[in-house]
Design a protein around this motif. Structure first.
Motif, PDB file in Angstrom:
ATOM      1  N   LEU A  53       0.846  -1.248  -0.175  1.00  0.00           N
ATOM      2  CA  LEU A  53       0.110  -0.013   0.035  1.00  0.00           C
ATOM      3  C   LEU A  53       0.876   1.285   0.062  1.00  0.00           C
ATOM      4  O   LEU A  53       0.672   1.957  -0.798  1.00  0.00           O
ATOM      5  CB  LEU A  53      -0.948   0.071   1.193  1.00  0.00           C
ATOM      6  N   LYS A  54       1.876   1.318   0.869  1.00  0.00           N
ATOM      7  CA  LYS A  54       2.783   2.296   0.954  1.00  0.00           C
ATOM      8  C   LYS A  54       3.722   2.527   0.026  1.00  0.00           C
ATOM      9  O   LYS A  54       3.903   3.554  -0.768  1.00  0.00           O
ATOM     10  CB  LYS A  54       3.317   2.053   2.235  1.00  0.00           C
ATOM     11  N   ALA A  55       4.549   1.568  -0.240  1.00  0.00           N
ATOM     12  CA  ALA A  55       5.594   1.359  -1.287  1.00  0.00           C
ATOM     13  C   ALA A  55       5.277   1.502  -2.693  1.00  0.00           C
ATOM     14  O   ALA A  55       5.974   1.838  -3.402  1.00  0.00           O
ATOM     15  CB  ALA A  55       6.323   0.072  -1.018  1.00  0.00           C
ATOM     16  N   LYS A  56       4.149   1.047  -2.717  1.00  0.00           N
ATOM     17  CA  LYS A  56       3.651   0.842  -4.275  1.00  0.00           C
ATOM     18  C   LYS A  56       4.569   0.253  -5.369  1.00  0.00           C
ATOM     19  O   LYS A  56       4.693   0.448  -6.374  1.00  0.00           O
ATOM     20  CB  LYS A  56       3.407   2.097  -4.973  1.00  0.00           C
ATOM     21  N   LYS A  57       5.356  -0.746  -4.707  1.00  0.00           N
ATOM     22  CA  LYS A  57       6.222  -1.439  -5.243  1.00  0.00           C
ATOM     23  C   LYS A  57       6.053  -2.950  -5.036  1.00  0.00           C
ATOM     24  O   LYS A  57       6.665  -3.428  -4.587  1.00  0.00           O
ATOM     25  CB  LYS A  57       7.816  -1.156  -4.853  1.00  0.00           C
ATOM     26  N   PRO A  58       4.873  -3.482  -5.660  1.00  0.00           N
ATOM     27  CA  PRO A  58       4.623  -4.719  -5.382  1.00  0.00           C
ATOM     28  C   PRO A  58       5.437  -5.865  -5.827  1.00  0.00           C
ATOM     29  O   PRO A  58       6.276  -5.656  -6.828  1.00  0.00           O
ATOM     30  CB  PRO A  58       3.170  -4.853  -6.020  1.00  0.00           C
ATOM     31  N   ASN A  59       5.513  -6.808  -5.368  1.00  0.00           N
ATOM     32  CA  ASN A  59       6.297  -8.064  -5.651  1.00  0.00           C
ATOM     33  C   ASN A  59       5.545  -9.337  -6.299  1.00  0.00           C
ATOM     34  O   ASN A  59       5.912 -10.266  -6.162  1.00  0.00           O
ATOM     35  CB  ASN A  59       7.245  -8.522  -4.660  1.00  0.00           C
ATOM     36  N   ILE A  60       4.435  -8.969  -6.696  1.00  0.00           N
ATOM     37  CA  ILE A  60       3.834 -10.028  -7.316  1.00  0.00           C
ATOM     38  C   ILE A  60       3.626  -9.719  -8.761  1.00  0.00           C
ATOM     39  O   ILE A  60       3.304  -8.667  -9.148  1.00  0.00           O
ATOM     40  CB  ILE A  60       2.151  -9.968  -6.752  1.00  0.00           C
ATOM     41  N   ILE A  61       3.703 -10.967  -9.595  1.00  0.00           N
ATOM     42  CA  ILE A  61       3.573 -10.905 -10.938  1.00  0.00           C
ATOM     43  C   ILE A  61       2.318 -11.725 -11.452  1.00  0.00           C
ATOM     44  O   ILE A  61       2.160 -12.758 -10.790  1.00  0.00           O
ATOM     45  CB  ILE A  61       4.673 -11.586 -11.679  1.00  0.00           C
ATOM     46  N   GLY A  62       1.396 -11.032 -12.055  1.00  0.00           N
ATOM     47  CA  GLY A  62       0.293 -11.786 -12.614  1.00  0.00           C
ATOM     48  C   GLY A  62       0.511 -12.689 -13.923  1.00  0.00           C
ATOM     49  O   GLY A  62       1.365 -12.194 -14.851  1.00  0.00           O
ATOM     50  N   THR A  63       0.096 -13.932 -13.804  1.00  0.00           N
ATOM     51  CA  THR A  63       0.512 -14.570 -15.044  1.00  0.00           C
ATOM     52  C   THR A  63      -1.021 -15.335 -15.654  1.00  0.00           C
ATOM     53  O   THR A  63      -1.859 -15.837 -14.691  1.00  0.00           O
ATOM     54  CB  THR A  63       1.016 -16.073 -14.796  1.00  0.00           C
ATOM     55  N   ILE A  64      -1.390 -14.773 -16.688  1.00  0.00           N
ATOM     56  CA  ILE A  64      -2.598 -15.185 -17.417  1.00  0.00           C
ATOM     57  C   ILE A  64      -2.420 -16.409 -18.325  1.00  0.00           C
ATOM     58  O   ILE A  64      -1.814 -16.435 -19.219  1.00  0.00           O
ATOM     59  CB  ILE A  64      -3.081 -14.165 -17.868  1.00  0.00           C
ATOM     60  N   VAL A  65      -2.985 -17.467 -18.076  1.00  0.00           N
ATOM     61  CA  VAL A  65      -3.269 -18.777 -18.786  1.00  0.00           C
ATOM     62  C   VAL A  65      -4.555 -18.912 -19.468  1.00  0.00           C
ATOM     63  O   VAL A  65      -5.496 -19.044 -18.616  1.00  0.00           O
ATOM     64  CB  VAL A  65      -2.505 -20.137 -18.203  1.00  0.00           C
ATOM     65  N   PRO A  66      -4.382 -19.506 -20.626  1.00  0.00           N
ATOM     66  CA  PRO A  66      -5.797 -19.858 -21.301  1.00  0.00           C
ATOM     67  C   PRO A  66      -6.362 -21.328 -20.554  1.00  0.00           C
ATOM     68  O   PRO A  66      -7.420 -21.427 -20.449  1.00  0.00           O
ATOM     69  CB  PRO A  66      -5.510 -20.083 -22.683  1.00  0.00           C
ATOM     70  N   ARG A  67      -5.493 -22.020 -20.057  1.00  0.00           N
ATOM     71  CA  ARG A  67      -5.983 -23.433 -19.296  1.00  0.00           C
ATOM     72  C   ARG A  67      -4.822 -23.702 -18.525  1.00  0.00           C
ATOM     73  O   ARG A  67      -3.723 -23.656 -18.541  1.00  0.00           O
ATOM     74  CB  ARG A  67      -6.254 -24.375 -20.472  1.00  0.00           C
ATOM     75  N   LEU A  68      -5.429 -24.573 -17.549  1.00  0.00           N
ATOM     76  CA  LEU A  68      -4.334 -25.247 -16.578  1.00  0.00           C
ATOM     77  C   LEU A  68      -4.006 -26.658 -17.155  1.00  0.00           C
ATOM     78  O   LEU A  68      -2.974 -27.056 -16.702  1.00  0.00           O
ATOM     79  CB  LEU A  68      -5.018 -25.196 -15.375  1.00  0.00           C
ATOM     80  N   ASP A  69      -4.872 -27.418 -17.867  1.00  0.00           N
ATOM     81  CA  ASP A  69      -4.589 -28.618 -18.018  1.00  0.00           C
ATOM     82  C   ASP A  69      -3.670 -29.021 -19.287  1.00  0.00           C
ATOM     83  O   ASP A  69      -4.171 -29.554 -20.466  1.00  0.00           O
ATOM     84  CB  ASP A  69      -5.992 -29.313 -18.081  1.00  0.00           C
ATOM     85  N   SER A  70      -2.818 -28.112 -19.582  1.00  0.00           N
ATOM     86  CA  SER A  70      -2.006 -28.507 -20.705  1.00  0.00           C
ATOM     87  C   SER A  70      -0.451 -28.544 -20.381  1.00  0.00           C
ATOM     88  O   SER A  70      -0.019 -27.872 -19.672  1.00  0.00           O
ATOM     89  CB  SER A  70      -2.374 -27.217 -21.764  1.00  0.00           C
ATOM     90  N   PHE A  71      -0.023 -29.306 -21.210  1.00  0.00           N
ATOM     91  CA  PHE A  71       1.504 -29.808 -20.807  1.00  0.00           C
ATOM     92  C   PHE A  71       2.202 -28.325 -21.135  1.00  0.00           C
ATOM     93  O   PHE A  71       3.272 -28.042 -20.020  1.00  0.00           O
ATOM     94  CB  PHE A  71       2.086 -30.664 -21.817  1.00  0.00           C
TER      95      PHE A  71
END
Lengths: 329, 329
Positions: A53-71
């Motif tokens: 909230l304060k630092a505004k330098k988050p350490n989370i990266i969002g990963t968007i995937v079309p599906r979970l069940d693929s090699f």
DNA sequence: CTGAAAGCGCTTACAG
DNA sequence: CTGAAAGCGCTTACAG
């Protein structure tokens, strides 16, 4: 749960001093020791919400995937996860279940979650995507697809398909079915087909027909059956290993021997290609490594560094048992 | 990016009123409309860090998985993801790459991230696990494994193995190899073996030998080869589909026809069991549904509701082509 | 090197 | 129904 205030009180210093200790500011040896001891005793861990909230330098990266069940997805995620862990980032996965609009929604919702950046395993890039990128002002890296305006890490689909095409021709196949997917998918639908076409262009005495199917194995089984009945090629070149698996299953179901009665090739290097019998001849992409590099690239960007707009990862053809060599006969 | 203050100013109300609008407090129709309009115009979205910091009611659920590249894991994650999405929770995945200590670390680090609760796809529950659960005071639900002190959603390993054992006997097999895994894994290593043992106990004229391997297909290929050479069973009952795939591959490599020369069964119902030829006879577990239910259970707990300590999900035997019927011959 | 104070963007009693 | 104010747990100029 302790707060920074508790630690400060226990150590007999100010909150700001503890904060400095935590964030590597200058601090005397003696206070460092005091704070260190208290933190160890209490097992104190900072509240990451307050930090973000304060630092505004988050350490989370969002990963968007079309599906979970693929090699491919699993491998890429493993690569990303590993790299992120090394650099002390967390991965937040957003699954879109192959609904393209959800990709765009996810960009906005990850933005609300204040992720530092986004890794997107996209299928296609629409204007809505571009708009979301610019509105959220988040750094975005594409994996597996490319776009002239977005950073990307792609597999060398074109070159791989070209080399595979040459390989097929070198094995004497002249009646070829190419089983691809929708051209909305630039990497899989367009690039692979183009590379393959380039390979066969020079070859004169060659009959090639192009078919299209989905990413589902079931559909591949069905259309393969039709292709065999209507065209009877000596080989089916499939745009993905899943499709190739379907083709192989279809051949088994029809009692056609592979590779002598029908040859098959895949694309991807999925683990199961080595499980089936005969082993599938395919092109192996380095998914895990691509994920790792993309994650590294994003962090570089986050730290103000520069990376190339387009990054291409390697491939290699894996020869196994599904391509008959007609030249020796 | 707008803050609640901007919205309040634009709408001519107080921050607290906007907050009430957002959180469903009582509000007059006219102010509701005003605020609604402003929010739509500005595309305002609350800062979730600030929300979580204050409300202490985070909407993130941590999910700890031993690996990302497994069919069961993928399916369970899909189920969890779907359920969580419906109920407006986010999923934070923590991958341990099969390092048990990382499971415990992950509990602590997810706790720092202020997750509301944890869904754990554990392999075994050690005292360190239990300590982490109680220290972080986080609600935890186990998926796929059970422990007398922790909520769990498990597959009916024992009953499934029992039924599969009966099925194998009913098909006339009397020389049986059971290929299991370490007993540290209660569900897969112990329960499945016990269920199977229970099935054969009543049967007199039956020779059964027990072997142990890892979860890796490669190891299964190797040990299967040894089993065939030294024991030559009519069937190999494998504790997972991965192992069964290895056994099938080994048979193919040795040129032994399946199922006539060697029968094989698996466990899990992985997608690839239907791709190989012949199709694998196996026990199908409802992984996705289990994930969904576990997620629902956790949310129930979070809302102060109650759920049974132990929840058992269903299974069914899928008959395909890898078990020969010796009774008809 | 260290501390007091302001502020990040919310929520929530408390008054009115 | 609505607003003013305190506070969540941090970080970061600013003084000293």
């Amino acid at each position: 749960m302790n707060t920074i205030e508790d630690i400060a009180r226990l150590a007999g210093v100010a909150k700001s001093t503890v904060s400095r200790y935590l964030n590597g500011g200058s601090i005397s040896e003696s206070t460092r020791k005091k704070i260190e001891r208290i933190i160890n005793e209490t097992g104190y861990a900072p509240n990451s919400f307050a930090q973000s909230l304060k630092a505004k330098k988050p350490n989370i990266i969002g990963t968007i995937v079309p599906r979970l069940d693929s090699f491919a997805t699993s491998q890429i995620l493993m690569g990303i996860d590993e790299q992120l862990r090394e650099q002390n980032y967390q991965m937040l996965i957003s699954n879109t279940s192959q609904v393209v609009e959800r990709e765009v929604e996810s960009v906005y919702s990850l933005s609300n979650q204040k992720v530092a950046g986004i890794l997107l395993l996209a299928t296609e890039i629409t204007n809505a995507h571009l708009k979301a990128f610019s509105e959220t002002e988040l750094p975005v890296i594409l994996i597996g697809q490319q776009h002239e305006k977005v950073y990307s890490y792609v597999h060398n689909d074109d070159a791989a398909a070209f080399e595979l095409g040459k390989y097929v021709l070198a094995h004497g196949h002249r009646k070829i079915a190419y089983l691809g997917v929708t051209e909305k998918d630039i990497a899989v639908g367009v690039k692979r087909k183009e590379g393959f076409k380039r390979a066969i262009r020079a070859q004169g005495d060659c009959e090639v027909r192009f078919y299209e199917t989905t990413f589902q194995m079931e559909d591949a089984i069905e259309i393969t059956s039709t292709i065999i009945d209507s065209f009877n090629p000596s080989i089916i070149v499939c745009a993905t290993d899943n499709i190739a698996m379907g083709a192989l299953k279809a051949a088994h179901l029809k009692g056609i021997p592979v590779p002598s009665g029908l040859s098959i090739t895949g694309f991807g290097g999925y683990a199961m290609t080595n499980i089936v019998h005969p082993g599938m001849t395919t092109v192996k992409f380095e998914y895990e490594e691509a994920g790792r590099q993309a994650a590294e690239g994003l962090i570089t960007l986050l730290n103000g560094g520069e990376i190339p707009l387009k990054n291409i990862s390697d491939y290699r053809i894996i020869e196994r048992g599904t391509v008959d060599n007609k030249m020796t006969k």
